[in-house]
Motif scaffolding. Structure first.
Motif, PDB file in Angstrom:
ATOM      1  N   VAL A   1      -7.453   3.582  -6.275  1.00  0.00           N
ATOM      2  CA  VAL A   1      -8.434   2.532  -5.975  1.00  0.00           C
ATOM      3  C   VAL A   1      -9.768   2.869  -6.631  1.00  0.00           C
ATOM      4  CG1 VAL A   1      -9.726   1.377  -4.142  1.00  0.00           C
ATOM      5  CG2 VAL A   1      -7.312   1.907  -3.808  1.00  0.00           C
ATOM      6  N   LEU A   2     -10.202   4.107  -6.487  1.00  0.00           N
ATOM      7  CA  LEU A   2     -11.510   4.502  -6.998  1.00  0.00           C
ATOM      8  C   LEU A   2     -11.564   4.565  -8.515  1.00  0.00           C
ATOM      9  CD1 LEU A   2     -12.432   7.209  -4.360  1.00  0.00           C
ATOM     10  CD2 LEU A   2     -13.140   4.817  -4.439  1.00  0.00           C
ATOM     11  N   THR A   3     -10.442   4.856  -9.164  1.00  0.00           N
ATOM     12  CA  THR A   3     -10.421   4.909 -10.627  1.00  0.00           C
ATOM     13  C   THR A   3      -9.936   3.595 -11.247  1.00  0.00           C
ATOM     14  OG1 THR A   3      -8.197   5.868 -10.639  1.00  0.00           O
ATOM     15  CG2 THR A   3     -10.060   7.402 -10.700  1.00  0.00           C
ATOM     16  N   LYS A   4      -9.696   2.611 -10.377  1.00  0.00           N
ATOM     17  CA  LYS A   4      -9.279   1.266 -10.799  1.00  0.00           C
ATOM     18  C   LYS A   4      -7.972   1.279 -11.586  1.00  0.00           C
ATOM     19  CE  LYS A   4     -13.970  -0.352 -10.694  1.00  0.00           C
ATOM     20  NZ  LYS A   4     -15.078  -0.939 -11.380  1.00  0.00           N
ATOM     21  N   THR A   5      -7.042   2.154 -11.192  1.00  0.00           N
ATOM     22  CA  THR A   5      -5.716   2.184 -11.809  1.00  0.00           C
ATOM     23  C   THR A   5      -4.711   1.548 -10.853  1.00  0.00           C
ATOM     24  OG1 THR A   5      -5.374   4.420 -10.972  1.00  0.00           O
ATOM     25  CG2 THR A   5      -6.192   4.223 -13.225  1.00  0.00           C
ATOM     26  N   THR A   6      -5.128   0.459 -10.245  1.00  0.00           N
ATOM     27  CA  THR A   6      -4.323  -0.254  -9.256  1.00  0.00           C
ATOM     28  C   THR A   6      -4.130  -1.689  -9.708  1.00  0.00           C
ATOM     29  OG1 THR A   6      -6.278  -1.009  -8.065  1.00  0.00           O
ATOM     30  CG2 THR A   6      -5.350   1.097  -7.389  1.00  0.00           C
ATOM     31  N   PRO A   7      -3.261  -2.412  -9.036  1.00  0.00           N
ATOM     32  CA  PRO A   7      -3.210  -3.852  -9.291  1.00  0.00           C
ATOM     33  C   PRO A   7      -4.576  -4.459  -8.990  1.00  0.00           C
ATOM     34  CG  PRO A   7      -1.366  -3.152  -7.926  1.00  0.00           C
ATOM     35  CD  PRO A   7      -2.293  -1.979  -8.042  1.00  0.00           C
ATOM     36  N   LYS A   8      -4.900  -5.570  -9.616  1.00  0.00           N
ATOM     37  CA  LYS A   8      -6.220  -6.170  -9.431  1.00  0.00           C
ATOM     38  C   LYS A   8      -6.395  -6.761  -8.036  1.00  0.00           C
ATOM     39  CE  LYS A   8      -9.787  -8.863 -11.474  1.00  0.00           C
ATOM     40  NZ  LYS A   8     -10.940  -8.031 -11.308  1.00  0.00           N
ATOM     41  N   PHE A   9      -5.331  -7.347  -7.467  1.00  0.00           N
ATOM     42  CA  PHE A   9      -5.457  -8.024  -6.181  1.00  0.00           C
ATOM     43  C   PHE A   9      -4.427  -7.503  -5.188  1.00  0.00           C
ATOM     44  CE2 PHE A   9      -6.907 -11.081  -9.379  1.00  0.00           C
ATOM     45  CZ  PHE A   9      -8.188 -11.333  -8.898  1.00  0.00           C
ATOM     46  N   PHE A  10      -4.789  -7.546  -3.889  1.00  0.00           N
ATOM     47  CA  PHE A  10      -3.915  -7.077  -2.815  1.00  0.00           C
ATOM     48  C   PHE A  10      -3.862  -8.099  -1.695  1.00  0.00           C
ATOM     49  CE2 PHE A  10      -5.768  -3.443  -4.878  1.00  0.00           C
ATOM     50  CZ  PHE A  10      -4.693  -2.607  -5.058  1.00  0.00           C
ATOM     51  N   GLY A  11      -2.705  -8.204  -1.066  1.00  0.00           N
ATOM     52  CA  GLY A  11      -2.560  -9.001   0.151  1.00  0.00           C
ATOM     53  C   GLY A  11      -2.563 -10.494  -0.074  1.00  0.00           C
ATOM     54  N   VAL A  12      -2.341 -11.200   1.018  1.00  0.00           N
ATOM     55  CA  VAL A  12      -2.283 -12.661   0.998  1.00  0.00           C
ATOM     56  C   VAL A  12      -3.627 -13.256   0.580  1.00  0.00           C
ATOM     57  CG1 VAL A  12      -1.876 -14.709   2.428  1.00  0.00           C
ATOM     58  CG2 VAL A  12      -0.515 -12.658   2.789  1.00  0.00           C
ATOM     59  N   ASP A  13      -4.711 -12.622   1.019  1.00  0.00           N
ATOM     60  CA  ASP A  13      -6.048 -13.120   0.693  1.00  0.00           C
ATOM     61  C   ASP A  13      -6.511 -12.717  -0.699  1.00  0.00           C
ATOM     62  OD1 ASP A  13      -6.263 -14.308   3.187  1.00  0.00           O
ATOM     63  OD2 ASP A  13      -7.148 -12.525   4.083  1.00  0.00           O
ATOM     64  N   GLN A  14      -5.661 -12.003  -1.428  1.00  0.00           N
ATOM     65  CA  GLN A  14      -5.959 -11.571  -2.795  1.00  0.00           C
ATOM     66  C   GLN A  14      -7.277 -10.800  -2.872  1.00  0.00           C
ATOM     67  OE1 GLN A  14      -3.729 -12.243  -5.759  1.00  0.00           O
ATOM     68  NE2 GLN A  14      -2.649 -12.039  -3.841  1.00  0.00           N
ATOM     69  N   VAL A  15      -7.384  -9.738  -2.084  1.00  0.00           N
ATOM     70  CA  VAL A  15      -8.547  -8.865  -2.078  1.00  0.00           C
ATOM     71  C   VAL A  15      -8.558  -8.066  -3.377  1.00  0.00           C
ATOM     72  CG1 VAL A  15      -9.628  -6.900  -0.918  1.00  0.00           C
ATOM     73  CG2 VAL A  15      -8.488  -8.676   0.425  1.00  0.00           C
ATOM     74  N   GLU A  16      -9.708  -8.030  -4.047  1.00  0.00           N
ATOM     75  CA  GLU A  16      -9.814  -7.252  -5.283  1.00  0.00           C
ATOM     76  C   GLU A  16      -9.863  -5.761  -4.968  1.00  0.00           C
ATOM     77  OE1 GLU A  16     -12.342  -8.440  -8.498  1.00  0.00           O
ATOM     78  OE2 GLU A  16     -12.765 -10.329  -7.476  1.00  0.00           O
TER      79      GLU A  16
ATOM     80  N   LEU B   1       0.797  -1.216   0.000  1.00  0.00           N
ATOM     81  CA  LEU B   1       0.000   0.000   0.000  1.00  0.00           C
ATOM     82  C   LEU B   1       0.834   1.272   0.000  1.00  0.00           C
ATOM     83  CD1 LEU B   1      -2.677  -1.078   2.622  1.00  0.00           C
ATOM     84  CD2 LEU B   1      -2.890  -1.083   0.137  1.00  0.00           C
ATOM     85  N   ASP B   2       2.159   1.137   0.047  1.00  0.00           N
ATOM     86  CA  ASP B   2       3.038   2.298   0.170  1.00  0.00           C
ATOM     87  C   ASP B   2       2.750   3.405  -0.826  1.00  0.00           C
ATOM     88  OD1 ASP B   2       4.398   1.475   2.369  1.00  0.00           O
ATOM     89  OD2 ASP B   2       6.174   0.787   1.282  1.00  0.00           O
ATOM     90  N   LYS B   3       2.647   3.092  -2.099  1.00  0.00           N
ATOM     91  CA  LYS B   3       2.493   4.108  -3.139  1.00  0.00           C
ATOM     92  C   LYS B   3       1.061   4.211  -3.651  1.00  0.00           C
ATOM     93  CE  LYS B   3       7.258   3.673  -4.497  1.00  0.00           C
ATOM     94  NZ  LYS B   3       8.229   3.298  -5.490  1.00  0.00           N
TER      95      LYS B   3
END
Length: 58
Positions: free
Chosen positions: A21-36, A13-15
């Motif tokens: 997040v709101l414009t969906k210009t992020t990686p698709k999944f985050f964290g160990v649980d692969q949160v979308e 989450l550093d950068k």
């Protein structure tokens, strides 16, 4: 965003900014649980407002 998110390592989450997040210009999944990204947005809204996106009518 780290103070608002549990279960996702700070290194992921550093950068990341809320606008990404709101414009969906992020990686698709985050964290160990692969949160979308949509789930991440929901976590942020819930933490800030105490209500879900559906409860807010967003």
């Amino acid at each position: 965003m780290q103070p608002y998110i549990d279960g996702i390592p700070p290194s992921e989450l550093d950068k990341l900014r809320l606008r990404h997040v709101l414009t969906k210009t992020t990686p698709k999944f985050f964290g160990v649980d692969q949160v979308e990204g949509e789930g991440l947005a929901g976590m942020i809204v819930k933490r800030l407002s105490g209500r879900s996106i559906a409860e807010l009518g967003l």
